[in-house]
Design a protein around this motif. Structure first.
Motif, PDB file in Angstrom:
ATOM      1  N   GLU A 172       0.828  -1.202   0.000  1.00  0.00           N
ATOM      2  CA  GLU A 172       0.000   0.000   0.000  1.00  0.00           C
ATOM      3  C   GLU A 172       0.871   1.266   0.000  1.00  0.00           C
ATOM      4  N   ASP A 232       2.287   1.695  -3.425  1.00  0.00           N
ATOM      5  CA  ASP A 232       1.276   2.269  -4.326  1.00  0.00           C
ATOM      6  C   ASP A 232       1.036   3.741  -4.012  1.00  0.00           C
ATOM      7  N   PHE A 233       1.014   4.031  -2.691  1.00  0.00           N
ATOM      8  CA  PHE A 233       0.784   5.425  -2.288  1.00  0.00           C
ATOM      9  C   PHE A 233       1.896   6.335  -2.797  1.00  0.00           C
ATOM     10  N   LYS A 292       3.961   5.649  -5.229  1.00  0.00           N
ATOM     11  CA  LYS A 292       3.913   5.728  -6.695  1.00  0.00           C
ATOM     12  C   LYS A 292       2.878   6.735  -7.151  1.00  0.00           C
ATOM     13  N   SER A 293       1.700   6.670  -6.517  1.00  0.00           N
ATOM     14  CA  SER A 293       0.647   7.623  -6.867  1.00  0.00           C
ATOM     15  C   SER A 293       1.082   9.053  -6.566  1.00  0.00           C
ATOM     16  N   SER A 331       3.658  10.095  -9.031  1.00  0.00           N
ATOM     17  CA  SER A 331       3.010  10.367 -10.316  1.00  0.00           C
ATOM     18  C   SER A 331       2.306  11.716 -10.309  1.00  0.00           C
ATOM     19  N   ALA A 332       1.594  12.001  -9.197  1.00  0.00           N
ATOM     20  CA  ALA A 332       0.903  13.291  -9.092  1.00  0.00           C
ATOM     21  C   ALA A 332       1.902  14.436  -9.071  1.00  0.00           C
TER      22      ALA A 332
END
Length: 301
Positions: A58, A61-62, A64-65, A68-69
């Protein structure tokens, strides 16, 4: 070849505990509602490890997100920054252009101011030339003011007035000495007695008449009036004999007389079309050339 795995210390401890029973201890090995099984520590450890792995995933993913943002925002900021840079560059170019243009305007204004000064000097010089030319044209002329106008007045009537004036003051003007005589035409309404202009044949004759007229007014109690010009009506109307002045000189003479009226100066007169003033008998004679000279005299009185 296969070996039998050694017994786990945990299993040995469990068997030992099962074999040793105290009389006061309840039998926990039997079934029922009081039965409590031993916890499986390996299972809890596996669940914890699984939860940790999930948490790691998690977080991955967090992040990475988040990355990305942030990357997208950075790209947007980069585009915006480039636009700002372009705008800043355009502004700098505009400012540079306006600054250069402003400098050119300053130079142009300075040049125009210098040209204006030169033009004013040139205009003043031309005005002086025109003034001198007009004075030269009028240097033999006399002007008689406030003479009542006769009905159907002719040039012969005006000549007779001039000859009668000459005889009254003791001058020897003849008809041949009068080159021309006329009454000034005025456009303004309300002026009933426009001045009469006499063109004599020389400045000597003009100056002689002026001197005799002045002496007559000083000597006689009765000043020059209409009857001295041979008029039968309005005989007591006072008349004034002067040299013909230009419009500028007439204006200066009017302002100079105000200086005398205000007791700032004692004497004011004209000679050869020029205006002069004097404070007293011992002070220097001052020529009035323009209104600035009048103002200076008023300020320095």
């Amino acid at each position: 070849m296969q070996r039998t795995p050694p017994k786990s210390p945990l299993a040995s401890a469990t068997n030992l505990l099962s074999a040793t029973q105290f009389q006061s201890d309840p039998n926990l090995s039997t079934g029922g509602e009081h039965y409590v099984s031993l916890r499986n520590k390996r299972k809890r450890h596996e669940e914890s490890q699984s939860n940790l792995d999930e948490f790691k995933e998690e977080m991955k993913d967090f992040f990475k997100s988040l990355m990305s943002a942030q990357q997208k925002q950075l790209e947007k900021n980069t585009v915006t920054l480039k636009e700002i840079q372009r705008s800043s560059s355009n502004i700098e170019n505009s400012v540079a252009f306006l600054t250069a243009q402003n400098e050119e305007l300053k130079k142009t204004i300075t040049q125009l101011q210098e040209e204006r000064k030169e033009d004013k000097k040139h205009i003043a010089m031309l005005e002086d030339k025109i003034e001198n030319m007009q004075m030269d044209v009028r240097k033999t002329n006399l002007e008689i003011k406030n003479v009542p106008k006769k009905p159907n007045e002719s040039k012969e009537d005006l000549v007779d007035m001039v000859l009668n004036l000459s005889r009254t003051v003791g001058s020897q003007i003849k008809k041949e000495d009068i080159k021309d005589v006329f009454r000034v035409r005025v456009k303004k309404e309300g002026i009933q007695n426009p001045p009469i202009i006499i063109e004599t044949s020389s400045t000597l004759i003009k100056n002689d008449v002026l001197k005799l007229c002045k002496a007559f007014n000083v000597r006689q109690k009765t000043k020059l009036c209409a009857k001295h010009l041979g008029l039968k009506t309005h005989e007591d109307t006072p008349v004034f004999v002067t040299e013909q002045l230009t419009a500028k000189a007439a204006r200066m003479f009017f302002l100079a007389r105000d200086l005398v009226k205000s007791n700032s100066f004692k004497f004011c007169w004209t000679a050869y079309g020029k205006v002069y003033v004097r404070k007293n008998e011992n002070s220097p004679i001052i020529q009035i050339k323009n209104e600035t000279a009048i103002q200076d005299l008023r300020n320095n009185k």
